[in-house]
Design an enzyme around this catalytic site. Structure first.
Site, PDB file in Angstrom:
ATOM      1  CE  LYS A   1     -49.271  34.060 -15.439  1.00 38.18           C
ATOM      2  NZ  LYS A   1     -48.489  33.749 -16.617  1.00 38.18           N
TER       3      LYS A   1
ATOM      4  NE  ARG B   1     -48.297  35.066 -24.386  1.00 39.39           N
ATOM      5  CZ  ARG B   1     -48.408  34.475 -23.189  1.00 39.39           C
ATOM      6  NH1 ARG B   1     -49.530  33.836 -22.862  1.00 39.39           N
ATOM      7  NH2 ARG B   1     -47.416  34.498 -22.331  1.00 39.39           N
TER       8      ARG B   1
ATOM      9  CE1 TYR C   1     -84.523  30.264 -11.594  1.00 41.65           C
ATOM     10  CE2 TYR C   1     -82.208  29.856 -11.117  1.00 41.65           C
ATOM     11  CZ  TYR C   1     -83.354  30.642 -10.985  1.00 41.65           C
ATOM     12  OH  TYR C   1     -83.310  31.781 -10.254  1.00 41.65           O
TER      13      TYR C   1
ATOM     14  CG  MET D   1     -75.788  34.498 -10.086  1.00 45.41           C
ATOM     15  SD  MET D   1     -76.549  36.127 -10.087  1.00 45.41           S
ATOM     16  CE  MET D   1     -77.282  36.193 -11.704  1.00 45.41           C
TER      17      MET D   1
HETATM   18  C1  LIG Z   1     -47.700  32.687 -16.578  1.00 44.96           C
HETATM   19  C2  LIG Z   1     -46.334  32.739 -17.079  1.00 44.96           C
HETATM   20  C3  LIG Z   1     -45.341  31.901 -16.542  1.00 44.96           C
HETATM   21  C4  LIG Z   1     -45.610  30.828 -15.534  1.00 44.96           C
HETATM   22  O1  LIG Z   1     -46.099  29.683 -16.185  1.00 44.96           O
HETATM   23  P1  LIG Z   1     -46.500  28.366 -15.352  1.00 44.96           P
HETATM   24  O2  LIG Z   1     -46.815  27.369 -16.382  1.00 44.96           O
HETATM   25  O3  LIG Z   1     -47.682  28.751 -14.523  1.00 44.96           O
HETATM   26  O4  LIG Z   1     -45.322  28.047 -14.524  1.00 44.96           O
HETATM   27  C5  LIG Z   1     -44.043  32.093 -16.977  1.00 44.96           C
HETATM   28  N1  LIG Z   1     -43.748  33.039 -17.891  1.00 44.96           N
HETATM   29  C6  LIG Z   1     -44.689  33.833 -18.443  1.00 44.96           C
HETATM   30  C7  LIG Z   1     -44.272  34.845 -19.455  1.00 44.96           C
HETATM   31  C8  LIG Z   1     -46.007  33.716 -18.062  1.00 44.96           C
HETATM   32  O5  LIG Z   1     -46.934  34.503 -18.615  1.00 44.96           O
END
Ligand SMILES: *Cc1c(COP(=O)(O)O)cnc(C)c1O
Length: 674
Positions: A340, A441, A569, A618
């Site tokens: 992801k 969540r 800046y 930037m």
């Molecule tokens: C991101 C995620 C993981 C992986 O977690 P890590 O701590 O990066 O290993 C596992 N399960 C879900 C549902 C996630 O969103």
């Protein structure tokens, strides 16, 4: 082993182990007749009680050899051999710097690019010269020398061949090219073996269907030209290369040997001048040229314009980390690799490709479009989408992306999509059920389960692949009671789901630190995220992982600032003394958080940490190099091996996850594999 043909007389195998009871199996497969114990390193030491156990395990490979070669200076090895019953009848050939041995090394003399090694063998002084100076190469060369002497080769022949050795290490870089091409650059050497390895790397890349090689003459092969290029042609055809561009007089002479789409040029300049580069599109291009052909010119022309700031991704590190987590799991536990958020900032299909090649079982993305991008680049692994959205379900079914369903609302939307797409067919949409066990969540809760099961069971177009939950604090020892409670709740809830269906459903709850710290709860699958990208759950684990991402840039300009002048800046920094500062082409638009300005953050230059001075701009920032020797053009590391991501995150008062995912997309990713 399968590559051995009847005409072969000698086969050389490198066998490695990571835990006990592996070598027996390799012994029966390889059945070596000569054993060489090269070295006893620290790798995989964690799985052995003591170094002697590891040596004993390794020696099992050699219990049936005729001759055993080793360095007698490794005392642990020597002692075990002298004591071992099953080594009594094995002839040994030893070498040593210190003691009596068959080959006694008297002196090693390192010169600029070579080392002379002098030794005493059968009362005669002999010597070899090798074109390396590093200790590992010297040790390897001596092992090889010992073997050749044992075979009875004349030392004159041996020393001749030794001077002709060339380094085999190669670094294959994968870069984004023009017109949606991918470019693999391997201009380090150009013999036929390394060509074969480079083509294998090319074939691992599934993002484009078309594969092109730009190949120079193969120099100094010492082989008959007709034979050589027949073999090259065979290799290109076998490995399904579509297009060849041959550069050089020899390969051009041999053009008739090649039966694929082909173009030939006498030299690199002609090619760059005459070939319409706009003809390259949507293909993976391998550049393989001997140095004198100066293929840099081609790679420059093929690459998209880059900034000097790049995120280097070490694919070997990624593979190492994957294997490390594999070693923590039972052999039949599956791994879902989390890709992801652009694989935690490190890339999309480039990473997924490697993971697919190294056979992870599943991938997970956050959104459907990330999954579609992977499918379009040839990723065939199952992919779970964690945040499926209403408008994405049709495209998900089309690309066989599997939805995570976490509520009745989202289930309802998915059911509608199934009716639209699969009504009156026996096709099935694959889903994963998310359970809330305390993270609060997303996810179904305990009292949802009976209704959920019956609804899922009643839909013939739907198949539940897995049921899973997410741990809220698996990396935090103070919360272990809570984590155990989450796992217990998950066991109950998932058992209920499993009991309601008449087909197998996988279960998974562990993320990276969960794998490390709660490996009893691995169920059928685990979800590996940040660990893959090199961040460990604690210091011990951190030392066993390899860094994957290095954010680097260079010094654009150096300025001498007199005391009292201001920098940047809003004149936030006033020089308290005469200063030397360097301007660096990375700013908050690249992901260098503006909070790190005015001394809070540091960048790594030539072995030193340099304070960021003034406000971060930037696209640029300035650092204090008053006490640091540096020149314009020198490398600057933002994070990487020298200055770890965890340390950087600490300085930024955040976590490595945010550091990795906030390097902006405009920073070019460069992948390499050695
Ligand atoms: C991101 C995620 C993981 C992986 O977690 P890590 O701590 O990066 O290993 C596992 N399960 C879900 C549902 C996630 O969103």
């Amino acid at each position: 082993m399968w590559q051995i043909e009847p005409e072969h007389e000698l086969a050389i195998f490198e066998a490695g182990i990571s835990e006990t009871d592996e070598m027996d199996k390799l012994q029966t497969i390889i059945q070596p007749t000569i054993g060489i114990f090269t070295n006893i390193g620290q790798a995989h030491a964690e799985n052995f009680i003591h170094i002697n156990q590891k040596i004993a395990e390794k020696l099992k490979l050699f219990t049936k050899v005729k001759t055993f070669i080793y360095c007698a200076d490794h005392l642990e090895i020597k002692e075990i051999i002298l004591r071992a019953e099953n080594f009594k009848n094995i002839e040994t050939f030893t070498w040593s710097y210190k003691s009596n041995a068959n080959l006694v090394i008297k002196k090693t003399l390192k010169q600029n690019h070579s080392t002379i090694i002098e030794a005493l063998y059968q009362n005669q002084k002999i010597q070899i010269t090798i074109p390396f100076t590093d200790e590992a190469s010297i040790e390897n060369a001596i092992n090889c020398w010992a073997t050749l002497l044992l075979f009875g080769y004349n030392n004159e022949i041996i020393s001749n061949r030794m001077t002709n050795l060339s380094p085999v290490a190669m670094r294959l870089e994968l870069k984004e090219g023009i017109n949606n091409c991918s470019v693999i650059n391997d201009s380090y050497n150009s013999d036929i073996n390394s060509l074969s390895i480079a083509i294998d790397f090319l074939n691992q890349q599934k993002q484009h269907r078309k594969k092109t090689i730009i190949l120079s003459d193969i120099l100094q092969s010492g082989r008959d030209e007709d034979d050589l290029y027949s073999e090259v042609s065979g290799l290109l055809t076998d490995k399904k290369i579509d297009k060849l561009i041959g550069i050089g007089k020899a390969i051009s002479r041999q053009k008739d040997k090649f039966s694929i789409e082909k173009f030939f040029y006498d030299n690199t300049s002609d090619f760059v001048k005459d070939f319409p580069f706009s003809d390259f599109h949507d293909e993976t291009i391998l550049l393989k040229g001997a140095r004198i052909f100066k293929f840099e010119k081609i790679s420059k022309a093929l690459q998209q314009k880059a900034h000097e700031t790049v995120l280097e991704i070490n694919l070997n590190g990624l593979i190492h980390n994957l294997n490390y987590y594999r070693s923590l799991l039972k052999s039949d536990t599956k791994i879902m690799a989390m890709v992801k958020a652009f694989s935690y900032g490190s890339g999309s299909y480039e990473i997924a490709n490697v993971l697919q090649y190294y056979q992870v079982d599943y991938l997970a993305v956050a959104y459907a479009d990330e999954g579609v991008e992977l499918r379009k680049s040839g990723i065939t692994l199952p992919i779970m989408v964690m945040n499926p959205e209403e408008q994405s379900f049709d495209v998900m079914l089309k690309y066989e992306l599997e939805a995570e369903l976490y509520s009745f609302r989202i289930l309802g939307l998915f059911e509608e999509a199934l009716i639209r797409n699969y009504k009156d067919s026996n096709k099935k949409g694959f889903i994963h059920i998310k359970l809330d066990t305390g993270m609060h969540r997303l996810g179904f809760e305990n009292n949802d389960l009976p209704a959920l099961s019956s609804r899922l069971n009643n839909n013939p177009n739907l198949l539940v692949k897995s049921v899973f939950s997410h741990l809220a604090a698996s990396d935090e020892p103070e919360q272990d009671e809570f984590t155990k409670q989450q796992i217990a709740i998950f066991k109950d809830m998932s058992a209920f789901i499993q009991s309601e269906f008449d087909y197998p459903i996988m279960r998974h709850i562990l993320n990276s630190s969960g794998i490390t710290r709660f490996s009893d709860a691995q169920f059928e699958m685990t979800r590996l995220g940040i660990g893959l990208y090199g961040i460990g759950a604690n210091d011990t684990e951190q030392s066993l992982l390899q860094n994957v991402s290095t954010l680097k840039t260079i010094i654009s300009q150096i300025k001498h600032i007199p005391k009292g002048e201001s920098i940047g800046y809003n004149r936030k920094c006033i020089a308290a003394k005469d200063m030397v500062i360097a301007t660096i082409p990375i700013g908050y638009a690249d992901g260098l958080n503006r909070k790190l300005g005015n001394g809070k953050g540091k960048l790594f230059v030539n072995g030193h940490l340099a304070n960021i001075v003034g406000n971060i701009c930037m696209d640029m920032c300035m650092i204090d190099i008053t006490e640091i020797p540096a020149n314009e053009g020198d490398d600057v590391i933002v994070f990487g091996n020298e200055y770890s991501i965890s340390q950087f995150a600490n300085d930024m008062e955040t976590i490595p996850y945010e550091v990795l995912t906030s390097v902006s997309r405009r920073v070019k990713r460069v992948y390499y594999q050695e």
